[in-house]
Design a protein around this motif. Sequence first.
Motif, PDB file in Angstrom:
ATOM      1  N   THR A  13      73.393  26.290  34.175  1.00  0.00           N
ATOM      2  CA  THR A  13      72.712  26.080  32.896  1.00  0.00           C
ATOM      3  C   THR A  13      71.250  26.511  32.978  1.00  0.00           C
ATOM      4  OG1 THR A  13      74.165  24.217  32.377  1.00  0.00           O
ATOM      5  CG2 THR A  13      72.106  24.362  31.154  1.00  0.00           C
ATOM      6  N   PRO A  73      77.359  21.453  29.293  1.00  0.00           N
ATOM      7  CA  PRO A  73      78.225  20.983  28.202  1.00  0.00           C
ATOM      8  C   PRO A  73      79.710  21.145  28.504  1.00  0.00           C
ATOM      9  CG  PRO A  73      76.394  22.270  27.332  1.00  0.00           C
ATOM     10  CD  PRO A  73      76.364  22.429  28.814  1.00  0.00           C
ATOM     11  N   LEU A  74      80.096  22.253  29.148  1.00  0.00           N
ATOM     12  CA  LEU A  74      81.507  22.451  29.492  1.00  0.00           C
ATOM     13  C   LEU A  74      81.960  21.462  30.555  1.00  0.00           C
ATOM     14  CD1 LEU A  74      81.695  26.360  29.647  1.00  0.00           C
ATOM     15  CD2 LEU A  74      82.044  24.844  27.690  1.00  0.00           C
ATOM     16  N   SER A  82      81.937  28.553  25.873  1.00  0.00           N
ATOM     17  CA  SER A  82      83.278  28.060  26.182  1.00  0.00           C
ATOM     18  C   SER A  82      84.301  29.186  26.129  1.00  0.00           C
ATOM     19  CB  SER A  82      83.654  26.948  25.192  1.00  0.00           C
ATOM     20  OG  SER A  82      84.968  26.509  25.410  1.00  0.00           O
ATOM     21  N   GLU A  98      74.181  25.083  24.449  1.00  0.00           N
ATOM     22  CA  GLU A  98      75.208  25.885  23.784  1.00  0.00           C
ATOM     23  C   GLU A  98      76.590  25.587  24.359  1.00  0.00           C
ATOM     24  OE1 GLU A  98      77.478  28.237  21.583  1.00  0.00           O
ATOM     25  OE2 GLU A  98      75.445  27.568  21.166  1.00  0.00           O
ATOM     26  N   PHE A  99      77.570  25.452  23.471  1.00  0.00           N
ATOM     27  CA  PHE A  99      78.935  25.126  23.902  1.00  0.00           C
ATOM     28  C   PHE A  99      79.954  26.166  23.430  1.00  0.00           C
ATOM     29  CE2 PHE A  99      83.073  23.207  23.237  1.00  0.00           C
ATOM     30  CZ  PHE A  99      83.330  22.623  24.465  1.00  0.00           C
ATOM     31  N   GLU A 144      82.735  18.159  28.966  1.00  0.00           N
ATOM     32  CA  GLU A 144      84.046  18.164  28.298  1.00  0.00           C
ATOM     33  C   GLU A 144      85.175  17.971  29.307  1.00  0.00           C
ATOM     34  OE1 GLU A 144      86.646  21.078  25.354  1.00  0.00           O
ATOM     35  OE2 GLU A 144      85.573  21.885  27.097  1.00  0.00           O
ATOM     36  N   ASN A 199      81.198  26.944  34.712  1.00  0.00           N
ATOM     37  CA  ASN A 199      81.006  25.812  33.806  1.00  0.00           C
ATOM     38  C   ASN A 199      79.533  25.462  33.695  1.00  0.00           C
ATOM     39  OD1 ASN A 199      83.546  25.279  32.880  1.00  0.00           O
ATOM     40  ND2 ASN A 199      84.050  23.814  34.493  1.00  0.00           N
TER      41      ASN A 199
END
Length: 297
Positions: free
Chosen positions: A71, A238-239, A224, A219-220, A242, A235
């Motif tokens: 990230t 945010p991923l 994704s 941002e997702f 999840e 990843n």
Amino acid sequence: MSSNNTLRTVRSGTTEPLWVKWTLIGIALAFLGLFLVLPLAAVFTEALRKGFDAYFAALREPDAWSAIRLTLITAAIAVPLNLVFGVAAAWAVAKYEFRGKAVLITLIDLPFSVSPVVAGLTYVLLFGSRGWFGPWLEEHNLKVIFAVPGIVLATVFVTFPFIARELIPLMQAQGTDEEQAAQVLGASGWKTFWHVTLPNIKWGLIYGVILCNARAMGEFGAVSVVSGHIRGQTNTMPLHVEILYNEYQSVAAFAVASLLALLALVTLVIKSVAEWRFEREKQAAANLPPERPITAP
């Protein structure tokens, strides 16, 4: 007494009674408390539900650390690229007249109207194994989709309007008088930019960079689609949240989510400081005494 009330009404720009003001403030505070403060408090409460040991253990986990690192790397690449693009686009729109200017402005706003998922699918169509450039990329052993380059491209797409959109109205309002005066005095274009244009837009530029960075880290949708959800490799935070939540690892999921929330709060503090500094400079400039005209002896 009536004159004082009239003066206060003129300054406020409204004629509604006092209870209307406090009702509107109460509605705004209740809305923020329900949809912002309460969810943030729930995130941190759930993250710390099993104590600080479990919290830090979730953040030290290799997959979580990989997501944090990816990230930050993505934001570190996307934000400078958007910085260059935003300044160039704002300069072109604000300082020049040319054919297609309206089209350029529309294209800058495109990521605001296109779903991030659609943007991710577009990159898959271009760079995927069956995409337009897929065979050429495979032939040269280059991987874009399901790899870091695809994540960076998707992040750049969804974030590039932020800096340009902050600078364009600011530079249009300032006009070109100061730049023209500097050029008349013999300054080159580069010196004019560094010593005239950049100081005038610095706070708008900082504000745009802050917003761009916040969106890049959170941002997702687009990421994704292009990431492939490879744990420990593609990843982002945010991923990773999840995946942990889908695996019923709620404490670990909320721990990583709380780190994202902390980064967002730090971004908000930096933005508030930038706005405060900008207002102080503007007030200081407004309080400067007028220059005395030069008179002949």
